[in-house]
Design an enzyme around this catalytic site. Structure first.
Site, short mmCIF file in Angstrom:
data_model
loop_
_atom_site.label_atom_id
_atom_site.label_comp_id
_atom_site.label_asym_id
_atom_site.label_seq_id
_atom_site.Cartn_x
_atom_site.Cartn_y
_atom_site.Cartn_z
N GLU A 3 -21.75 86.15 47.71
CA GLU A 3 -22.33 85.51 48.88
C GLU A 3 -22.90 86.53 49.86
O GLU A 3 -22.17 87.35 50.41
CB GLU A 3 -21.27 84.68 49.61
CG GLU A 3 -21.79 83.99 50.86
CD GLU A 3 -20.70 83.27 51.64
OE1 GLU A 3 -21.06 82.47 52.52
OE2 GLU A 3 -19.51 83.51 51.37
N GLU A 44 -19.49 74.21 55.70
CA GLU A 44 -18.79 75.33 56.31
C GLU A 44 -19.35 75.57 57.72
O GLU A 44 -20.03 76.55 57.98
CB GLU A 44 -18.93 76.60 55.46
CG GLU A 44 -17.98 77.70 55.90
CD GLU A 44 -18.19 79.01 55.16
OE1 GLU A 44 -17.19 79.66 54.84
OE2 GLU A 44 -19.35 79.37 54.91
#
Length: 258
Positions: free
Chosen positions: A143, A240
């Protein structure tokens, strides 16, 4: 079709962590993700997933002293042994929870260490982790994270992450594409998602500025959801974000998707 999973680190924080599974299920989510499971017994978390009919979509490899400000250890040359031990721990949890993909956080590039050494460390750790996870039937995700929220984070752009994945070489290595982070770093969201779709295993979201729920900022999420469907994205989208007020008050945008 858009599939949303609740990030229990960020959402339903009005509840103690074990109670967030029930809250996510009640809100209509079918999957959950969170930063780390390691503070809880594997069996307890597995029971909560089963009790509430939830799929464990994702969690991270151990990432060092999070409370102390560390944001991953995979690029730190002096922490390779700790990283490798953490891979084994993560696999144990993933197997118990039925989780088929794990994310690696590169961490903040250490001061005073040359870039070649940092890169070699990270690529070597990717190669090790990917091989171990492949034996367990698990994907490893990388990520990129923006350097406004986490100054110095080593992996911070899409192409950089893909280049590191290519150098490591595992066929179970994929990109985790966080819309919020990449909006801040590079924009071109729709084009990037389409260009790299075969290499993206998981997507996460938050609006910008503020990292709140969709509809609070500049990102056109109805368009992006339609775009992801149109280009054939079949994975989960992790929510998120930091609710602008309470989690429940900010869930109205999910009505069309849950």
């Amino acid at each position: 079709m858009t599939k949303l999973c609740a990030n229990l680190t960020m959402l339903f924080t009005e509840h103690d962590f074990p109670e967030r599974f029930a809250a996510a299920s009640k809100a209509g989510f079918k999957g959950v993700e969170y930063l780390f499971p390691y503070a809880y017994e594997k069996d307890r978390l597995a029971a909560l997933l089963h009790q509430h009919g939830l799929e464990q979509v994702l969690h991270n490899l151990p990432a060092g002293d999070w409370a102390g400000g560390e944001r991953g250890i995979a690029c730190l040359p002096e922490r390779v042994g700790e990283f490798q031990e953490g891979v084994g721990t993560a696999i144990d949890y993933a197997r118990a929870l039925g989780c088929k993909q794990l994310n690696v956080l590169a961490g903040i590039a250490p001061a005073g260490v040359d870039q070649d050494t940092i890169r070699e460390t990270f690529v070597g750790n990717l190669r090790f982790a990917a091989a171990e996870l492949k034996r367990a039937g698990i994907r490893l995700l990388v990520e990129p994270i923006n350097t406004f929220d986490i100054p110095g984070f080593y992996v911070n752009r899409t192409q950089q992450a893909l280049d590191l994945i290519d150098e490591a070489g595992g066929d179970n290595l994929y990109l985790q594409y966080d819309i919020y982070h990449m909006q801040r770093m590079e924009g071109e969201l729709a084009a990037t998602l389409q260009k790299h779709l075969p290499r993206i295993a998981h997507v996460q979201l938050a609006d910008n500025p503020g990292r709140h729920e969709p509809g609070t900022g500049e990102i056109n999420y109805p368009f992006l959801f339609g775009h992801l469907d149109a280009i054939g994205y079949e994975g989960w989208i992790g929510c998120e974000y930091k609710p602008a007020t309470t989690t429940d008050a900010g869930l109205g945008w999910t009505a069309a998707y849950l």
